[in-house]
Design an enzyme around this catalytic site. Structure first.
Site, PDB file in Angstrom:
ATOM      1  N   GLU A 191       0.581  -1.042  -0.142  1.00 54.33           N
ATOM      2  CA  GLU A 191      -0.145   0.228  -0.230  1.00 54.33           C
ATOM      3  C   GLU A 191       0.865   1.478  -0.136  1.00 54.33           C
ATOM      4  O   GLU A 191       1.592   1.204   0.828  1.00 54.33           O
ATOM      5  CB  GLU A 191      -1.035   0.105   1.422  1.00 54.33           C
ATOM      6  CG  GLU A 191      -1.957   1.246   1.660  1.00 54.33           C
ATOM      7  CD  GLU A 191      -2.697   1.578   0.539  1.00 54.33           C
ATOM      8  OE1 GLU A 191      -3.530   0.903  -0.383  1.00 54.33           O
ATOM      9  OE2 GLU A 191      -2.429   3.263   0.181  1.00 54.33           O
TER      10      GLU A 191
ATOM     11  N   ASP B  49     -11.601  -1.563  -8.626  1.00 59.48           N
ATOM     12  CA  ASP B  49     -12.039  -0.132  -9.175  1.00 59.48           C
ATOM     13  C   ASP B  49     -11.073   0.091 -10.643  1.00 59.48           C
ATOM     14  O   ASP B  49     -10.743   0.818 -11.335  1.00 59.48           O
ATOM     15  CB  ASP B  49     -11.929   1.017  -8.170  1.00 59.48           C
ATOM     16  CG  ASP B  49     -12.974   1.775  -7.880  1.00 59.48           C
ATOM     17  OD1 ASP B  49     -14.296   0.581  -8.252  1.00 59.48           O
ATOM     18  OD2 ASP B  49     -13.266   2.542  -7.294  1.00 59.48           O
TER      19      ASP B  49
ATOM     20  N   ARG C 203     -17.445   2.342   6.035  1.00 55.75           N
ATOM     21  CA  ARG C 203     -16.130   2.531   5.412  1.00 55.75           C
ATOM     22  C   ARG C 203     -15.504   2.709   5.890  1.00 55.75           C
ATOM     23  O   ARG C 203     -15.116   1.013   5.861  1.00 55.75           O
ATOM     24  CB  ARG C 203     -16.034   3.562   4.519  1.00 55.75           C
ATOM     25  CG  ARG C 203     -17.020   3.576   3.345  1.00 55.75           C
ATOM     26  CD  ARG C 203     -16.746   4.960   2.325  1.00 55.75           C
ATOM     27  NE  ARG C 203     -17.138   4.932   0.959  1.00 55.75           N
ATOM     28  CZ  ARG C 203     -17.064   4.424   0.102  1.00 55.75           C
ATOM     29  NH1 ARG C 203     -15.832   4.216  -0.669  1.00 55.75           N
ATOM     30  NH2 ARG C 203     -17.957   5.064  -0.659  1.00 55.75           N
TER      31      ARG C 203
ATOM     32  N   TYR D 242     -29.334   7.524   5.424  1.00 54.78           N
ATOM     33  CA  TYR D 242     -29.111   6.096   6.139  1.00 54.78           C
ATOM     34  C   TYR D 242     -28.294   6.621   7.230  1.00 54.78           C
ATOM     35  O   TYR D 242     -27.584   6.961   7.621  1.00 54.78           O
ATOM     36  CB  TYR D 242     -28.658   4.967   5.291  1.00 54.78           C
ATOM     37  CG  TYR D 242     -27.625   4.990   4.980  1.00 54.78           C
ATOM     38  CD1 TYR D 242     -26.290   4.547   5.416  1.00 54.78           C
ATOM     39  CD2 TYR D 242     -27.800   5.107   3.389  1.00 54.78           C
ATOM     40  CE1 TYR D 242     -24.761   4.524   4.471  1.00 54.78           C
ATOM     41  CE2 TYR D 242     -25.657   4.972   2.996  1.00 54.78           C
ATOM     42  CZ  TYR D 242     -25.224   4.792   3.839  1.00 54.78           C
ATOM     43  OH  TYR D 242     -23.281   4.147   2.587  1.00 54.78           O
TER      44      TYR D 242
END
Ligand code: FAD
Length: 421
Positions: free
Chosen positions: A33, A291, A106, A214
């Site tokens: 990463e 993605d 998330r 939400y």
């Protein structure tokens, strides 16, 4: 440094998902990463049954449910007059698909996958920016910005929208939709939250804009997302999507929607890009995932889900192509992955674009859309079966898509689907 079986580039939801999936198939995995620490920016994310089914298979669903919210309904309203257009009964939907529709922060989903990778023994490396990829005789090699190189039998590039690896396969660029998303969370003690039913996921669809809300973290937070088309982007200006445009875009929406705008984070916004679908994701022993392969517009809320599905499908094909001594026939496993995932994701990407058009209609087409949505039976699942059913492992298992319903000759291609945000 010894070579792992697999290198994963990128520690987002897609990278962590595939790292966990492959490590549970007995592969040693090193994840690289570029950031100095693992994390996710943003607020809520919706997880449909095609994802919660996989989290359950991973043994992670109970923890995900304890961190998120399992709402009772998903409701679509018109953003101008606030009227309800259609709804999904999420309790019934859970019975149909066998797994819940849920929403989660998330960072909670990312943390859940990160902890699972740690427990599975994935080697997690930060500050490792991959700048190039190359195939070797029986594997692949990546080079970092530092000049260091890493080799493995296979490299999975989960490096997001601006993927470096994608350039190996296609010379394309992200496509701007000219839409921008603002996000924000409101703590439960704020009066705004008392006016909201936290057991519902709600999307207000309006002319060139929409607004979603939400509950998150067991109702501790209200998550809000405001999305609109930027006039500055359409005019070709560089500095687009600014807060003044946010307020102007929602000026004609109902009081409830406008009252939510002061709670949006105003110092950060997400310009919305996707890419045209590509059907070739594998280059030698280097494969795209998430993605990097299929960044969508988010209108059917399947981007992170597709990334998690990619990882699970690849893991299943590794299991099918692993010899008794643990050796994996990567050529066959990657070919099986590439045979099934690009077509599914192509459908999701195209549907997301069409769905966005449908949400953002104005004038007579808006009225036609509303009239059609009001006639929809709450318990008609024909438009989501292809998405929410079990993830296909082969092209033969991929379900048929929904039938488009024409709105007018001008929107003859627009599909009608039930509410998603
Ligand atoms: P990313 O999250 O982009 O992760 C890529 C990672 O790779 C990052 O950590 C990055 O730092 C790292 N990286 C990049 N380049 C390198 C390099 N060269 N070397 C090393 N590391 C590198 N999806 C859903 O399923 N449900 C939803 O409800 C939903 N809502 C959304 C709402 C909005 C407003 C938006 C914008 C998106 C939404 N999505 C949703 C889509 C979803 O967020 C993405 O599809 C998903 O997060 C993609 O994950 P990823 O891991 O493939 O990519």
């Amino acid at each position: 440094m010894s070579h792992p079986d697999v290198i994963v580039v990128g520690g987002g939801i897609g990278g962590l998902g595939v790292a966990f999936s492959l490590s549970r198939q007995g592969q040693s995995v090193r994840l690289l990463e570029r950031a100095p620490a693992f994390g996710e920016v943003g607020a809520g994310i919706q997880l449909a049954p095609n994802c919660t089914r996989i989290l359950d298979d991973y043994g992670l669903l109970a923890e995900a449910k304890s961190l998120g919210v399992v709402p009772d309904a998903m409701v679509m309203r018109d953003a101008v007059d606030g009227d309800e257009l259609t709804r999904l009964d999420l309790r019934d939907l859970e019975k149909r698909y066998g797994y819940p529709y849920m929403v989660i922060h998330r960072s909670d989903l990312h943390g859940l996958l990160l902890r699972a990778c740690e427990r599975a023994g994935v080697e997690l490396v930060t500050e490792a920016q991959v700048t190039s990829y190359e195939s070797t005789g029986d594997g692949a090699r990546v080079t970092l910005a530092s000049g260091e190189t890493h080799e493995a039998g296979v490299v999975i590039a989960a490096d997001g929208l601006h993927s470096v690896a994608r350039k190996l396969l296609v010379d394309d660029e992200p496509v701007s939709s000219a839409y921008v998303a603002y996000r924000g969370t409101v703590p439960a003690e704020v009066p705004r939250v008392r006016s909201v039913d936290l057991s519902e996921v709600v999307v207000y669809v309006g002319p060139a804009c929409h607004f979603v809300h939400y509950g998150l973290r067991g109702g501790e937070l209200l998550n809000q997302v405001a999305v609109f088309e930027s006039p500055k982007a359409l005019a070709g200006q560089e500095n687009w999507g600014t807060p003044d445009e946010l307020d102007a875009a929602f000026a004609k929406t109902c009081d409830f929607v406008r009252d939510g705008l002061p709670f949006m984070w105003r110092d950060k916004w997400w310009r919305m890009f996707d890419r045209n679908p590509v059907m070739n994701w594998v280059h030698g022993r280097i494969a795209l995932l998430g993605d990097s392969a299929h960044p969508p517009l988010q209108y059917i809320a399947q981007g992170a889900i597709m990334a998690i599905e990619d990882g699970w499908v690849l893991g299943e094909h590794v299991a099918r192509n692993r010899a008794a001594d643990g050796t994996v026939d990567w050529g066959t496993a990657l070919a099986a992955y590439e045979a099934v995932r690009p077509e599914h994701c192509r459908r999701v990407l195209s549907t997301s674009r069409k769905w966005g058009e449908l949400w953002h209609l104005d004038g007579v087409p808006r009225e036609q859309r509303n009239a059609l949505l009001r006639t929809r039976d709450t318990y008609d699942y024909s438009f989501v079966d292809w998405l929410y059913g079990p993830t296909a492992l082969t092209p033969d298992e991929e379900p048929a898509m929904f039938t488009p319903i024409p709105l007018s000759s001008a929107h003859a291609e627009a599909p009608l689907k039930v509410a998603e945000a």
